[in-house]
Design a protein around this motif. Sequence first.
Motif, PDB file in Angstrom:
ATOM      1  N   HIS A   1     -41.533 -33.692  64.893  1.00 38.17           N
ATOM      2  CA  HIS A   1     -42.284 -35.040  65.026  1.00 38.17           C
ATOM      3  C   HIS A   1     -41.119 -35.995  65.135  1.00 38.17           C
ATOM      4  CE1 HIS A   1     -45.395 -37.997  65.105  1.00 38.17           C
ATOM      5  NE2 HIS A   1     -44.547 -38.633  63.950  1.00 38.17           N
ATOM      6  N   ALA A   2     -40.101 -35.952  64.284  1.00 40.37           N
ATOM      7  CA  ALA A   2     -39.111 -37.031  64.280  1.00 40.37           C
ATOM      8  C   ALA A   2     -38.276 -36.884  65.588  1.00 40.37           C
ATOM      9  CB  ALA A   2     -38.230 -36.614  62.910  1.00 40.37           C
ATOM     10  N   GLU A   3     -38.036 -35.767  66.178  1.00 34.82           N
ATOM     11  CA  GLU A   3     -37.442 -35.768  67.444  1.00 34.82           C
ATOM     12  C   GLU A   3     -38.258 -36.362  68.365  1.00 34.82           C
ATOM     13  OE1 GLU A   3     -37.686 -33.085  65.332  1.00 34.82           O
ATOM     14  OE2 GLU A   3     -35.513 -33.094  64.600  1.00 34.82           O
ATOM     15  N   TYR A   4     -39.608 -36.136  68.488  1.00 31.92           N
ATOM     16  CA  TYR A   4     -40.446 -36.635  69.443  1.00 31.92           C
ATOM     17  C   TYR A   4     -40.727 -38.096  69.016  1.00 31.92           C
ATOM     18  CZ  TYR A   4     -44.850 -38.211  71.416  1.00 31.92           C
ATOM     19  OH  TYR A   4     -45.730 -38.925  72.338  1.00 31.92           O
ATOM     20  N   VAL A   5     -40.488 -38.795  68.248  1.00 29.92           N
ATOM     21  CA  VAL A   5     -40.729 -40.014  67.987  1.00 29.92           C
ATOM     22  C   VAL A   5     -39.275 -40.676  68.787  1.00 29.92           C
ATOM     23  CG1 VAL A   5     -40.194 -42.032  66.344  1.00 29.92           C
ATOM     24  CG2 VAL A   5     -41.880 -40.339  65.812  1.00 29.92           C
ATOM     25  N   ILE A   6     -38.291 -40.092  68.550  1.00 28.42           N
ATOM     26  CA  ILE A   6     -36.949 -40.448  69.372  1.00 28.42           C
ATOM     27  C   ILE A   6     -37.151 -40.470  70.923  1.00 28.42           C
ATOM     28  CG2 ILE A   6     -34.524 -40.343  69.724  1.00 28.42           C
ATOM     29  CD1 ILE A   6     -35.292 -41.441  67.130  1.00 28.42           C
ATOM     30  N   LEU A   7     -37.691 -39.211  71.489  1.00 27.49           N
ATOM     31  CA  LEU A   7     -37.969 -39.200  72.569  1.00 27.49           C
ATOM     32  C   LEU A   7     -38.822 -39.888  73.232  1.00 27.49           C
ATOM     33  CD1 LEU A   7     -37.448 -37.331  75.359  1.00 27.49           C
ATOM     34  CD2 LEU A   7     -39.024 -35.595  74.608  1.00 27.49           C
ATOM     35  N   SER A   8     -40.042 -40.178  72.772  1.00 29.80           N
ATOM     36  CA  SER A   8     -41.199 -40.971  72.966  1.00 29.80           C
ATOM     37  C   SER A   8     -40.711 -42.460  73.191  1.00 29.80           C
ATOM     38  CB  SER A   8     -42.302 -40.755  72.288  1.00 29.80           C
ATOM     39  OG  SER A   8     -42.263 -41.249  71.089  1.00 29.80           O
ATOM     40  N   ASN A   9     -39.921 -42.948  72.389  1.00 31.95           N
ATOM     41  CA  ASN A   9     -39.290 -44.145  72.700  1.00 31.95           C
ATOM     42  C   ASN A   9     -38.251 -44.415  73.311  1.00 31.95           C
ATOM     43  OD1 ASN A   9     -40.681 -46.156  70.661  1.00 31.95           O
ATOM     44  ND2 ASN A   9     -40.821 -44.202  69.630  1.00 31.95           N
ATOM     45  N   SER A  10     -37.756 -43.189  74.054  1.00 30.11           N
ATOM     46  CA  SER A  10     -36.505 -43.447  75.091  1.00 30.11           C
ATOM     47  C   SER A  10     -37.041 -44.091  76.254  1.00 30.11           C
ATOM     48  CB  SER A  10     -35.793 -42.141  74.923  1.00 30.11           C
ATOM     49  OG  SER A  10     -35.273 -41.877  73.752  1.00 30.11           O
ATOM     50  N   ASN A  11     -37.344 -45.155  76.412  1.00 28.85           N
ATOM     51  CA  ASN A  11     -38.136 -45.855  77.505  1.00 28.85           C
ATOM     52  C   ASN A  11     -37.342 -46.644  78.609  1.00 28.85           C
ATOM     53  OD1 ASN A  11     -37.417 -47.910  75.932  1.00 28.85           O
ATOM     54  ND2 ASN A  11     -39.511 -48.199  75.303  1.00 28.85           N
ATOM     55  N   GLY A  12     -35.813 -46.173  78.558  1.00 31.46           N
ATOM     56  CA  GLY A  12     -35.014 -47.044  79.389  1.00 31.46           C
ATOM     57  C   GLY A  12     -34.671 -48.635  78.833  1.00 31.46           C
ATOM     58  N   ILE A  13     -35.331 -49.175  77.741  1.00 31.96           N
ATOM     59  CA  ILE A  13     -35.175 -50.444  77.499  1.00 31.96           C
ATOM     60  C   ILE A  13     -34.736 -50.423  76.008  1.00 31.96           C
ATOM     61  CG2 ILE A  13     -36.541 -52.321  76.664  1.00 31.96           C
ATOM     62  CD1 ILE A  13     -38.712 -51.723  78.624  1.00 31.96           C
ATOM     63  N   LYS A  14     -35.059 -49.475  75.275  1.00 36.14           N
ATOM     64  CA  LYS A  14     -34.153 -49.391  73.762  1.00 36.14           C
ATOM     65  C   LYS A  14     -32.851 -48.803  73.927  1.00 36.14           C
ATOM     66  CE  LYS A  14     -38.513 -49.227  71.264  1.00 36.14           C
ATOM     67  NZ  LYS A  14     -39.687 -49.108  72.185  1.00 36.14           N
ATOM     68  N   SER A  15     -31.986 -49.433  73.158  1.00 41.39           N
ATOM     69  CA  SER A  15     -30.669 -48.921  72.953  1.00 41.39           C
ATOM     70  C   SER A  15     -30.525 -47.727  71.906  1.00 41.39           C
ATOM     71  CB  SER A  15     -29.667 -49.865  72.668  1.00 41.39           C
ATOM     72  OG  SER A  15     -29.943 -50.357  71.306  1.00 41.39           O
ATOM     73  N   ILE A  16     -29.564 -47.075  71.788  1.00 41.03           N
ATOM     74  CA  ILE A  16     -29.169 -46.049  70.582  1.00 41.03           C
ATOM     75  C   ILE A  16     -29.494 -46.576  69.270  1.00 41.03           C
ATOM     76  CG2 ILE A  16     -27.706 -44.426  69.396  1.00 41.03           C
ATOM     77  CD1 ILE A  16     -28.689 -43.496  72.217  1.00 41.03           C
ATOM     78  N   GLU A  17     -28.886 -47.845  69.170  1.00 42.83           N
ATOM     79  CA  GLU A  17     -29.148 -48.656  67.943  1.00 42.83           C
ATOM     80  C   GLU A  17     -30.407 -49.160  67.796  1.00 42.83           C
ATOM     81  OE1 GLU A  17     -26.973 -49.749  70.771  1.00 42.83           O
ATOM     82  OE2 GLU A  17     -25.151 -49.248  69.751  1.00 42.83           O
ATOM     83  N   ASP A  18     -31.334 -49.304  68.709  1.00 35.64           N
ATOM     84  CA  ASP A  18     -32.759 -49.466  68.656  1.00 35.64           C
ATOM     85  C   ASP A  18     -33.458 -48.276  68.089  1.00 35.64           C
ATOM     86  OD1 ASP A  18     -32.677 -52.356  69.428  1.00 35.64           O
ATOM     87  OD2 ASP A  18     -32.963 -51.834  71.628  1.00 35.64           O
TER      88      ASP A  18
END
Length: 96
Positions: free
Chosen positions: A40-57
């Motif tokens: 689930h934690a990995e999914y949260v990162i993947l699903s929020n990788s939307n081309g707008i959020k940086s690694i810091e975000d």
Amino acid sequence: MGAHITYYPCISTDIDINFIDESRVSIYNRNDQKSYLIGHAEYVILSNSNGIKSIEDLSRLTSKYTQEQIEKLIINFKNMGFINSDDEKQRKKKNF
């Protein structure tokens, strides 16, 4: 330290996501026709990788991973085809 990601990660449109239960998510990559299980934690990162959020975000979304670990996770996701490659729909970071 390894290489730093210099783009805003963007989830691929060539994957199908299915929830197994509260802690596991199945990702099917239509390009290589392989299925993968992630937490689930990995999914949260993947699903929020939307081309707008940086690694810091992305690192602010979970306390489970450090920023360096998230960079490695994004690289793994990219290698599995979950994240678009650098030349596909990637927005280069702007230096302000």
